[in-house]
Motif scaffolding. Structure first.
Motif, mmCIF file in Angstrom:
data_model
loop_
_atom_site.group_PDB
_atom_site.id
_atom_site.type_symbol
_atom_site.label_atom_id
_atom_site.label_comp_id
_atom_site.label_asym_id
_atom_site.label_seq_id
_atom_site.Cartn_x
_atom_site.Cartn_y
_atom_site.Cartn_z
ATOM 1 N N GLU A 1 0.742 -1.178 0.012
ATOM 2 C CA GLU A 1 -0.143 -0.047 -0.034
ATOM 3 C C GLU A 1 0.970 1.229 -0.108
ATOM 4 O O GLU A 1 0.504 2.172 -0.608
ATOM 5 C CB GLU A 1 -0.958 -0.133 1.265
ATOM 6 C CG GLU A 1 -2.015 -0.991 1.235
ATOM 7 C CD GLU A 1 -3.050 -0.848 0.238
ATOM 8 O OE1 GLU A 1 -3.153 0.145 -0.349
ATOM 9 O OE2 GLU A 1 -3.350 -2.100 -0.533
ATOM 10 N N GLN B 1 0.110 3.635 -3.043
ATOM 11 C CA GLN B 1 -0.831 4.878 -2.830
ATOM 12 C C GLN B 1 -0.183 6.063 -2.964
ATOM 13 O O GLN B 1 1.358 6.270 -2.601
ATOM 14 C CB GLN B 1 -1.446 4.706 -1.463
ATOM 15 C CG GLN B 1 -2.232 3.420 -1.047
ATOM 16 C CD GLN B 1 -3.676 3.784 -1.456
ATOM 17 O OE1 GLN B 1 -4.187 4.799 -2.149
ATOM 18 N NE2 GLN B 1 -4.586 3.172 -1.265
ATOM 19 N N ASP C 1 -0.753 8.803 -1.614
ATOM 20 C CA ASP C 1 -0.669 9.548 0.042
ATOM 21 C C ASP C 1 -0.575 8.558 0.930
ATOM 22 O O ASP C 1 -1.190 7.648 1.169
ATOM 23 C CB ASP C 1 -2.118 10.133 0.024
ATOM 24 C CG ASP C 1 -1.891 10.974 1.291
ATOM 25 O OD1 ASP C 1 -1.649 10.720 2.330
ATOM 26 O OD2 ASP C 1 -3.035 12.003 1.488
ATOM 27 N N ARG D 1 -1.212 8.625 3.984
ATOM 28 C CA ARG D 1 -2.345 8.494 4.939
ATOM 29 C C ARG D 1 -3.245 7.437 4.434
ATOM 30 O O ARG D 1 -3.693 6.703 5.374
ATOM 31 C CB ARG D 1 -2.583 9.768 5.232
ATOM 32 C CG ARG D 1 -1.840 10.781 6.044
ATOM 33 C CD ARG D 1 -2.228 12.025 5.980
ATOM 34 N NE ARG D 1 -2.356 12.894 4.564
ATOM 35 C CZ ARG D 1 -2.637 14.156 4.297
ATOM 36 N NH1 ARG D 1 -2.859 14.778 5.234
ATOM 37 N NH2 ARG D 1 -2.448 14.542 2.835
ATOM 38 N N GLU D 2 -3.470 7.513 3.378
ATOM 39 C CA GLU D 2 -4.408 6.625 2.500
ATOM 40 C C GLU D 2 -3.774 5.068 2.663
ATOM 41 O O GLU D 2 -4.414 3.881 2.818
ATOM 42 C CB GLU D 2 -4.590 6.925 1.318
ATOM 43 C CG GLU D 2 -5.282 8.173 0.975
ATOM 44 C CD GLU D 2 -7.051 7.982 1.631
ATOM 45 O OE1 GLU D 2 -7.547 7.162 1.632
ATOM 46 O OE2 GLU D 2 -7.369 9.169 2.168
ATOM 47 N N GLU E 1 -5.421 2.050 4.474
ATOM 48 C CA GLU E 1 -5.981 0.814 3.770
ATOM 49 C C GLU E 1 -5.296 -0.292 4.233
ATOM 50 O O GLU E 1 -5.882 -1.559 4.461
ATOM 51 C CB GLU E 1 -5.714 0.746 2.504
ATOM 52 C CG GLU E 1 -5.959 -0.179 1.485
ATOM 53 C CD GLU E 1 -7.394 -0.584 1.579
ATOM 54 O OE1 GLU E 1 -7.542 -1.836 0.896
ATOM 55 O OE2 GLU E 1 -8.181 0.148 1.970
#
Length: 383
Positions: free
Chosen positions: A303, A307, A309, A311-312, A316
């Motif tokens: 991830e 990703q 970001d 934070r995302e 996740e």
């Protein structure tokens, strides 16, 4: 420019995260407070999707070369007469290896492309707009894009993020100790298990384990001799082969000693820092902790790599792993009372449960249940 990631902990979760992050183009550093890889520890097993992770990392064959190959475990009375049996798949999963051997395999798979710093630890974290300024116990200061706490149930990174361990830890009412030792019983990839109220002794072809019921103890986690003394005092009057096993205790150089307990956190990340493995969700024996930690390392790295970001990415990662961690907590919730029942009637009930639990269709159903924590995570293919 490659993004730099500092990982705290060189046991299992840490090198696993380092492996996947390097594969996705990150620059990785692992810091470990011990002066070298920690030997010994209990046996750990893998099931279902966890085995697929080992295969994808290219370490499955090496792990199989070191696997314990444990078969059934026989519960015996004071005279060594069998009372119940537990099949190998219940105790050992699809693949089982000693934790120290696993750590060595993962270290060997990552040391050429990961910086390892032994004998040091993180003492300060300060997040900035572009990274994390890290202070080490040695006095060195460095900056990284991200920090991953993979430093176990007593995580120092978690304490820096969220506060003292006591806020998140639950005590399971039992302590475990073990060491590799002489095969006094001449066992061939099998085990023998003996109980007296509140205490249990297991002997396998690769080592000895002790379990004893207890409230929270105050002791120095770095003082191995003190831990050996605690074990001796708890088992000095236990029968069966225990006196002989205690003779080997003081010669052991790889003692494992820890409370059964769990870690429950509302979140596993903050800013540019995330937790994985026991630092985030320690479940205890029977909770598939090691395998879930390696699943978590795979998802966290994937991830973070895909990703835009972070934070995302961290959110996740949590979304995918929380169901598995929750199942692990449930599976391990009563581990202490299973390993060291508190009375003779409780020992008898545990043995009866084993006879019923592993018989016919019920045994097949139970094995399926133990796979849930691994197979509930769908392995995404990360670029």
């Amino acid at each position: 420019m490659k993004k730099r990631v500092l990982i705290s902990g060189a046991s299992v979760a840490g090198p696993s995260v380092a492996y996947w992050l390097h594969r996705y183009g990150f620059e990785t550093t692992v810091v470990e407070r011990a002066p070298e890889l920690r030997p010994g520890g209990s046996a750990v097993d893998f099931r279902g999707a966890q085995v697929e992770i080992l295969r994808q990392m290219g370490v499955l064959d090496e792990i199989k070369a070191h696997e314990t190959g444990m078969g059934e475990v026989t519960v015996v009375d004071r005279d060594g007469q069998p009372l119940a049996k537990m099949p190998g798949e219940f105790m050992s999963g699809e693949v089982e290896i000693m934790r120290g051997d696993l750590a060595r395999v993962l270290y060997d798979a990552t040391r050429e492309n990961t910086e390892y710093i032994f004998g040091d630890r993180i003492t300060g974290l300060t997040e900035t707009a572009t990274g994390v300024d890290v202070t080490f116990a040695s006095g060195e200061d460095r900056t990284f894009d991200f920090v991953i706490g993979a430093d176990g149930a007593h995580s120092g990174v978690r304490e820096l993020l969220f506060g003292p361990e006591e806020q998140f830890a639950t005590h399971g009412g039992c302590y475990l100790a073990g060491y590799s030792g002489t095969n006094r019983l001449g066992l061939d990839r099998t085990g023998v298990w003996y109980n007296e109220p509140g205490r249990g002794v297991m002997v396998t072809s690769y080592g000895v384990g002790f379990a004893f019921a207890s409230d929270v103890l105050t002791y120095d986690r770095q003082d191995v001799e003190q831990q050996k003394k605690i074990v001796h005092e708890r088992f000095v009057d236990v029968g069966w082969k225990t006196p002989e096993l205690l003779e080997d205790l003081y010669d052991a150089n790889d003692l494992y000693f820890a409370a059964i307990g769990q870690i429950h956190l509302d979140r596993w990340h903050q800013g540019r820092v995330a937790l994985v493995g026991d630092a985030a969700w320690s479940a205890g024996p029977g909770g598939s902790g090691t395998g879930t930690a390696m699943l978590g390392a795979y998802v966290l790295a994937g991830e973070l790599a895909t990703q835009a970001d972070h934070r995302e990415a961290f959110a996740e990662f949590e979304r995918q792993l929380r169901p598995s961690a929750k199942i692990g907590h449930g599976q391990a919730k009563r581990a202490g009372s299973f390993l060291a029942p508190g009375s003779r009637s409780a020992i008898w009930q545990r043995n009866l449960m084993c006879k019923v639990m592993f018989a016919g269709p019920i045994g097949a159903w139970f094995n399926k249940v133990t796979m849930r924590s691994s197979d509930i995570v769908t392995l995404k293919k990360y670029a």
